[in-house]
Scaffold this active site. Sequence first.
Site, short mmCIF file in Angstrom:
data_model
loop_
_atom_site.label_atom_id
_atom_site.label_comp_id
_atom_site.label_asym_id
_atom_site.label_seq_id
_atom_site.Cartn_x
_atom_site.Cartn_y
_atom_site.Cartn_z
N TYR A 288 0.85 -1.20 0.00
CA TYR A 288 0.00 0.00 0.00
C TYR A 288 0.88 1.24 0.00
O TYR A 288 1.90 1.28 0.69
CB TYR A 288 -0.87 0.02 1.26
CG TYR A 288 -1.77 -1.19 1.40
CD1 TYR A 288 -3.05 -1.19 0.85
CD2 TYR A 288 -1.34 -2.34 2.07
CE1 TYR A 288 -3.87 -2.30 0.97
CE2 TYR A 288 -2.16 -3.45 2.20
CZ TYR A 288 -3.42 -3.42 1.65
OH TYR A 288 -4.24 -4.52 1.77
N HIS A 299 -6.75 0.52 -1.75
CA HIS A 299 -6.33 -0.46 -2.76
C HIS A 299 -4.80 -0.57 -2.70
O HIS A 299 -4.12 0.43 -2.60
CB HIS A 299 -6.78 0.07 -4.13
CG HIS A 299 -6.35 -0.78 -5.27
ND1 HIS A 299 -6.90 -2.02 -5.50
CD2 HIS A 299 -5.41 -0.59 -6.24
CE1 HIS A 299 -6.33 -2.55 -6.58
NE2 HIS A 299 -5.43 -1.71 -7.04
N LYS A 330 -2.99 -4.16 -10.14
CA LYS A 330 -1.74 -3.90 -9.43
C LYS A 330 -0.57 -4.08 -10.40
O LYS A 330 -0.70 -4.76 -11.41
CB LYS A 330 -1.57 -4.88 -8.26
CG LYS A 330 -2.72 -4.84 -7.25
CD LYS A 330 -2.48 -5.79 -6.09
CE LYS A 330 -3.76 -6.16 -5.39
NZ LYS A 330 -4.51 -5.03 -4.82
#
Lengths: 352, 352
Positions: A288, A299, A330
């Site tokens: 993160y 997210h 990601k």
Amino acid sequence: MIGRLMQDRVISGKQAINELYRNGYYGRPKDDSLELTLVEAAYLLYKNKLDIELDDGVLGFEDFFTEAAKRQQYFELKYIVYKDLRERGFYVQSGVTDFRVYPRGGHPGKTPAKSFVYVRSERIPMPLSDLLPSVNAAENVRKQMILAIVDEESDLTYYEVKKVKVKGKTKLINPAQDEIRTTLLEDRVIVWDSESSQYLHGNGFYGKPLDNERLQLSLVESAYLLELGLIDIQKSDSEESMDLNDFSSVASSIEPDFMRKYMAYNDLRNSGLVPKTGFKFGTHFRVYAEMVSVDKIPHSEYLIHSIATDHVFMLPVMSRAIRLANSVRKRMLYAIEDRDGITYVDIGRIKM
Amino acid sequence: MIGRLMQDRVISGKQAINELYRNGYYGRPKDDSLELTLVEAAYLLYKNKLDIELDDGVLGFEDFFTEAAKRQQYFELKYIVYKDLRERGFYVQSGVTDFRVYPRGGHPGKTPAKSFVYVRSERIPMPLSDLLPSVNAAENVRKQMILAIVDEESDLTYYEVKKVKVKGKTKLINPAQDEIRTTLLEDRVIVWDSESSQYLHGNGFYGKPLDNERLQLSLVESAYLLELGLIDIQKSDSEESMDLNDFSSVASSIEPDFMRKYMAYNDLRNSGLVPKTGFKFGTHFRVYAEMVSVDKIPHSEYLIHSIATDHVFMLPVMSRAIRLANSVRKRMLYAIEDRDGITYVDIGRIKM
């Protein structure tokens, strides 16, 4: 237009410079002739723009293709990639890497190449020690580095590889007044005290609550907090506190990769990022950028896997990792420890 | 309620049978006492429903938890899973496996258990030779087999493991009039003739077009079509045709897993399924149940990876494979060759 197969080149005359080079940027002009690579020649043969002679005969596509495959390793793979790039409208030249690709609208003589493309078969393992020098070479001349991976059914996937800096906005945790007492049980560390548990969990998202009082810390979290002097770790079978050496040695016996993982963890935390386990994604960490409150977990931006300098990528495994990362929005990063610290290499699928 | 810690059990008196067993199904009544496992006792201690004595003292949660971790391997892991199942409202009993779990609304004495739950740490590799007997044992008594995997941060993931039959509706391909002529180049096989290329591609989705005339076949596709007598394969450097043995031997030198992969491929094709490479997903195959026309490729239902009987699952890798499969709405199956043919094991994430 006629070309003559000579070793691993097809040589055509002066006229070809006009018709094939100036009008399509095939091959390289050399004095009064045009030198074509085998893939260029095969493509021109397929497009009926070139006849190819060998000895006294003219080669059909099958003959030339078979002949070329004998003369050049990975010829079919390179042909598949070359054809794909051409058909997507790019001008492509051979270079030190497999191909130099010009940006849309650009061509040799007008613009510099934009990308270096390396062709790989999914079957051939790719050592990091091969990949990194290529990434560096591309970066030094400000080119985009692209891997074109051909799978067993000749499907193509393009990946961009680049070094990236990672930086987050999470404040480093401050030491509490006293060292927090914890115990190492089998392979995790327990914080027993309710207030300390909340402090560690609430300031940087350390650990996971065992219940509403106690907190469980992972091995890398524990090592980091121990190194910062925030916690004191006892073994369950003795009253003695462990120092970072003791703890790292126990942790390494539980998890052989521990030190490598920890070096990346440490670097990420010190860069203001919050790494948590990436187990569900098959990587060491999900990361993160900013963690303001554990009540509102954002997210996570990266999946990061820490690899050794002698790592060898199995391409189907790499493909899966990247596909999964991208499917959850990601970036997939590989962390490599070198003399200067940790280098992060971002490998992501791209559409050409 | 008071219990006494004795070896790896906590023993409580007759009253506990009424208060803890009849009213919550904790432990097992034995004559006039109630026998609790360490995880049950720890949970009751946490819920303030039990005090635990050792020697002359009463143990606090920390002391008991630390003591239990010394007495039982993987105690913390089992506790994490037990607590989670309990808090989801399930009655849980210890059994030959780690836990027997009763269906919602059921309990010991009323209904049979529904699931066998096995607790595993993500760090401990799981041999297939351990997994398969457990799957069989569960199936024999018609229980659901569940793996509860605890990651390094004590997060829990549940997987259901079951054997499945796979069956598709795709018709087997008929031999063409004549054997189709093909050439093995480096690591793929080329069909040169346009009509044959269309026939193979259009009847079962074999190969991938190299261009509008020629088709590329993968090694397993080529072996299958060779075995069916549909194609003839020549090497690029000789005019001789290869038989299945020759071809398999070359293919195995290119791809060490070739034979294992091929056995699964063969079985899938013969079951009316259409396997294509799963490279992008990091598995051997993605599999379609029905392929009516290559112009309208349906959603593929399975990802299938062929593994050896001595395979050892690395749990983070397994977790990634399943997560990726599920994220693209496919089932992750492992194909295992045994005496009776190919067994397919389906491992899927479930919510308890």
